[in-house]
Scaffold this active site. Sequence first.
Site, PDB file in Angstrom:
ATOM      1  N   LYS A   1      45.484  32.609  17.362  1.00  0.00           N
ATOM      2  CA  LYS A   1      44.616  32.469  18.532  1.00  0.00           C
ATOM      3  C   LYS A   1      43.658  31.295  18.344  1.00  0.00           C
ATOM      4  CE  LYS A   1      45.146  37.337  19.711  1.00  0.00           C
ATOM      5  NZ  LYS A   1      44.606  38.709  19.709  1.00  0.00           N
TER       6      LYS A   1
ATOM      7  N   GLN B   1      39.285  41.708  17.369  1.00  0.00           N
ATOM      8  CA  GLN B   1      40.689  42.027  17.087  1.00  0.00           C
ATOM      9  C   GLN B   1      40.849  43.527  16.798  1.00  0.00           C
ATOM     10  OE1 GLN B   1      43.178  40.029  17.490  1.00  0.00           O
ATOM     11  NE2 GLN B   1      44.885  40.996  16.433  1.00  0.00           N
TER      12      GLN B   1
ATOM     13  N   ASP C   1      39.116  39.344  26.933  1.00  0.00           N
ATOM     14  CA  ASP C   1      40.243  40.087  26.379  1.00  0.00           C
ATOM     15  C   ASP C   1      40.440  41.423  27.116  1.00  0.00           C
ATOM     16  OD1 ASP C   1      42.277  40.374  24.410  1.00  0.00           O
ATOM     17  OD2 ASP C   1      40.939  41.574  23.149  1.00  0.00           O
TER      18      ASP C   1
END
Length: 279
Positions: free
Chosen positions: A54, A98, A121
Site C-alpha cells: 500500500k 491494518q 478504508d
Amino acid sequence: MEKVILDGKQVSQDIRKKLADRVETLKNEYEITPCLATILVGEDPSSETYVRMKGNACEKLGIKSEKIHLSADIDTEELLNTIERLNNDASVHGILLQHPVPSHIDERKAFESIAIEKDVDGVTSTGYGQTAFGFGKYPSCTPAAIMEILHYYGISAEGKNAVVVGRSPILGKPVSALLLNENATVTTCHSHTKDLPAVLSSADIVVAAIGKPQYIRGEWLKEGVVVLDAGYNKGNIGDVDYDSCYQQASAITPVPGGVGPVTISMLLKHTVDAAEESK
Ligand SMILES: Nc1nc(=O)c2c([nH]1)NC[C@@H]1CN(c3ccc(C(=O)N[C@@H](CCC(=O)O)C(=O)O)cc3)C=[N+]21
C-alpha cells in the site's frame, strides 16, 4: 460460452493513471500532497507485506505515505492516542489501520476512533451506515473494488441473484449493501448457513469472502455465473477453487491479479478524494 477473466491489474492500472493527473493538480495548483497514514500493529509477515504494498503504491503515484509500525505489546489506549494524533494532523488525509490487530487490542474501538473524513478504508460504523444508505463517500476498499470490477466489465447487478459468502464488517457486510444498492437480490451466507451449495446453485454473482482457501467449488455453481474472489489466504490462494469454478463461470477474477490490486487502487482513490475535499 464466452469466458472473461476479470483482469484486476488492468482495472487497477486504468484507475491509477487517472489518479496521477489529480495528484499533479493538487500539488501544482493547491500545494497539497495527498497523504495516507498506515498503522501496522505487531509483526505478522503477510500484514507487513500488504502494508508495504500500500505504501509503495502511494509513493509511485506521488501520494505521501506515513508508515507507523507499533509493537505487538501496546495497549488499546496507545493505539487510540496514535489515531487521535493523526486525526488532528491536517497534513494527513487518510488513515488505514491494518486488520487484524493483536487480540488483546479492541480493534472495533480503534476503528471507531478514526475521523469520518479520514476513513478512506471504510472501517467506521458511520462509514458503513452511509455505504448501506447509499451516500457514503468511502466504502471499504475491497467491496468498492468488487463493484469497480463489475462496472469496468459492464456487468450489471440489477435483478441478479448475488450470493455473498462471508459477513465480516469490512468485506461481506458492506459488499452485500453495495450489491443491494445496485438492485441485486442479495443473500449473505456465513458459518451458520444450512446448505451453502443449495444457496449457491441459484447465484448469478458470487462473492467469496470467507477466508478459507479454495473453499467454493465449481460443482456448486450454475453455468454462466460471475465469480469474484476476495480471498487472500497464505500463499496468494483465493477462497474459490479456481479450476472448477472457471469451468462454470462466464467471468471470474483470478488470485493473484484480481480483486487485490483493485483494492489498493480504491484506497489510493479515496485518499486523493479526501485530499481534494480538504482544499
Ligand atoms: N484495514 C484493512 N483494510 C484492508 O483493505 C485490508 C486489511 N485491513 N487487512 C488485510 C486485507 C487484505 N488486503 C489485500 C489487499 C491487496 C492484496 C493484493 O494486492 N494482492 C495481490 C497479490 C499480493 C502479492 O503480490 O504478494 C493480488 O491479489 O494480486 C491482497 C490483500 C487488504 N486488506
